[in-house]
Design an enzyme around this catalytic site. Structure first.
Site, PDB file in Angstrom:
ATOM      1  N   ARG A  90       5.598   3.445   0.845  1.00  0.00           N
ATOM      2  CA  ARG A  90       6.435   3.750  -0.384  1.00  0.00           C
ATOM      3  C   ARG A  90       7.663   4.709  -0.135  1.00  0.00           C
ATOM      4  O   ARG A  90       8.876   4.381  -0.589  1.00  0.00           O
ATOM      5  CB  ARG A  90       5.533   4.576  -1.411  1.00  0.00           C
ATOM      6  CG  ARG A  90       6.189   4.727  -2.669  1.00  0.00           C
ATOM      7  CD  ARG A  90       5.482   5.536  -3.708  1.00  0.00           C
ATOM      8  NE  ARG A  90       4.147   4.943  -4.051  1.00  0.00           N
ATOM      9  CZ  ARG A  90       4.176   4.023  -5.047  1.00  0.00           C
ATOM     10  NH1 ARG A  90       5.095   3.606  -5.615  1.00  0.00           N
ATOM     11  NH2 ARG A  90       2.882   3.357  -5.245  1.00  0.00           N
ATOM     12  N   ARG A 108       0.959  -0.996  -0.071  1.00  0.00           N
ATOM     13  CA  ARG A 108      -0.011   0.094  -0.115  1.00  0.00           C
ATOM     14  C   ARG A 108       0.867   1.104   0.006  1.00  0.00           C
ATOM     15  O   ARG A 108       1.857   1.451   1.046  1.00  0.00           O
ATOM     16  CB  ARG A 108      -0.858  -0.051   1.218  1.00  0.00           C
ATOM     17  CG  ARG A 108      -1.969   1.318   1.356  1.00  0.00           C
ATOM     18  CD  ARG A 108      -3.010   0.968   0.503  1.00  0.00           C
ATOM     19  NE  ARG A 108      -3.972   2.085   0.717  1.00  0.00           N
ATOM     20  CZ  ARG A 108      -4.666   2.842  -0.294  1.00  0.00           C
ATOM     21  NH1 ARG A 108      -4.140   2.775  -1.483  1.00  0.00           N
ATOM     22  NH2 ARG A 108      -5.650   3.794   0.140  1.00  0.00           N
ATOM     23  N   GLY A 109       0.947   1.956  -1.244  1.00  0.00           N
ATOM     24  CA  GLY A 109       2.067   3.139  -1.499  1.00  0.00           C
ATOM     25  C   GLY A 109       1.932   4.168  -0.119  1.00  0.00           C
ATOM     26  O   GLY A 109       2.960   4.402   0.236  1.00  0.00           O
ATOM     27  N   ASP A 128       1.480   3.821   2.716  1.00  0.00           N
ATOM     28  CA  ASP A 128       1.874   3.409   4.135  1.00  0.00           C
ATOM     29  C   ASP A 128       3.284   3.114   4.118  1.00  0.00           C
ATOM     30  O   ASP A 128       3.992   3.427   5.160  1.00  0.00           O
ATOM     31  CB  ASP A 128       1.192   1.993   4.481  1.00  0.00           C
ATOM     32  CG  ASP A 128      -0.079   1.977   4.924  1.00  0.00           C
ATOM     33  OD1 ASP A 128      -0.595   3.273   5.137  1.00  0.00           O
ATOM     34  OD2 ASP A 128      -0.763   1.110   4.858  1.00  0.00           O
ATOM     35  N   GLY A 148       0.593   5.237 -19.712  1.00  0.00           N
ATOM     36  CA  GLY A 148      -0.499   4.791 -20.765  1.00  0.00           C
ATOM     37  C   GLY A 148      -0.660   3.334 -20.608  1.00  0.00           C
ATOM     38  O   GLY A 148      -1.840   2.883 -21.317  1.00  0.00           O
ATOM     39  N   GLU A 205      -4.320  -7.893  -5.993  1.00  0.00           N
ATOM     40  CA  GLU A 205      -2.797  -8.392  -5.956  1.00  0.00           C
ATOM     41  C   GLU A 205      -2.755  -9.564  -5.213  1.00  0.00           C
ATOM     42  O   GLU A 205      -2.175 -10.579  -5.602  1.00  0.00           O
ATOM     43  CB  GLU A 205      -1.998  -7.462  -5.468  1.00  0.00           C
ATOM     44  CG  GLU A 205      -1.868  -6.296  -6.794  1.00  0.00           C
ATOM     45  CD  GLU A 205      -0.754  -5.173  -6.332  1.00  0.00           C
ATOM     46  OE1 GLU A 205      -0.031  -5.271  -5.275  1.00  0.00           O
ATOM     47  OE2 GLU A 205      -0.520  -4.221  -6.867  1.00  0.00           O
TER      48      GLU A 205
END
Length: 158
Positions: free
Chosen positions: A23, A18-19, A21, A51, A85
């Site tokens: 990253r 979870r970014g 939390d 993209g 995921e």
């Protein structure tokens, strides 16, 4: 003759996290350590091309990995992306022998296995959005139970 049904393994490791939390702290250190050892690691911010459709790209990257490290953090279960995921990772564990290693970062493993506290709150929100008997939510809960039952690392600080 090579089998076309066997996926090509491109990445050594797929990192699920979870970014918001992890990253800018734990993940940076883990990714750097793996990279310094020559371990080719999939991190969405590094590998996802502009993209490109996010969902299919993430699922393909999981399929193309030798192992997955799931960093369970406080808000991991609040993200439907993260839950997709972990469900795919556990599916690949069963079907393709993907090695899976959980890291319980500032959460108790039992909170992941049998949703408590923030994980329970997150699942209640998902149930209200998708329906209490939603196949999607049932799949996510089973994936959390299965992944949370694996032996892993429990980190509280640092």
């Amino acid at each position: 003759m090579a089998s076309s049904s066997k996926p090509k393994r491109i990445y050594h490791v797929f990192l699920s996290f979870r970014g918001t939390d992890v990253r800018n702290n734990f993940l940076v250190h883990l990714y750097t350590a793996l990279d310094m050892k020559g371990i080719y690691t999939y991190v969405d911010s590094e590998e996802l091309r502009k993209g490109e459709k996010i969902g299919p790209a993430l699922m393909k990257a999981i399929e193309e990995s030798h192992m997955a490290v799931i960093i369970f953090s406080e808000d991991y279960a609040s993200s439907s992306w993260c839950l997709e995921e972990v469900a795919k990772i556990m599916e690949c564990k069963e079907e393709r022998n993907l090695m899976v290693f959980p890291v319980f970062y500032k959460v108790e493993p039992r909170e992941v296995r049998t949703p408590r506290e923030r994980y329970r709150e997150a699942m209640v929100k998902h149930e209200s959005k998708f329906g209490e008997n939603s196949d999607k939510v049932k799949r996510w809960k089973q994936a959390l139970l299965d992944a949370g039952s694996l032996s892993g690392w429990h980190l509280q600080d640092g």
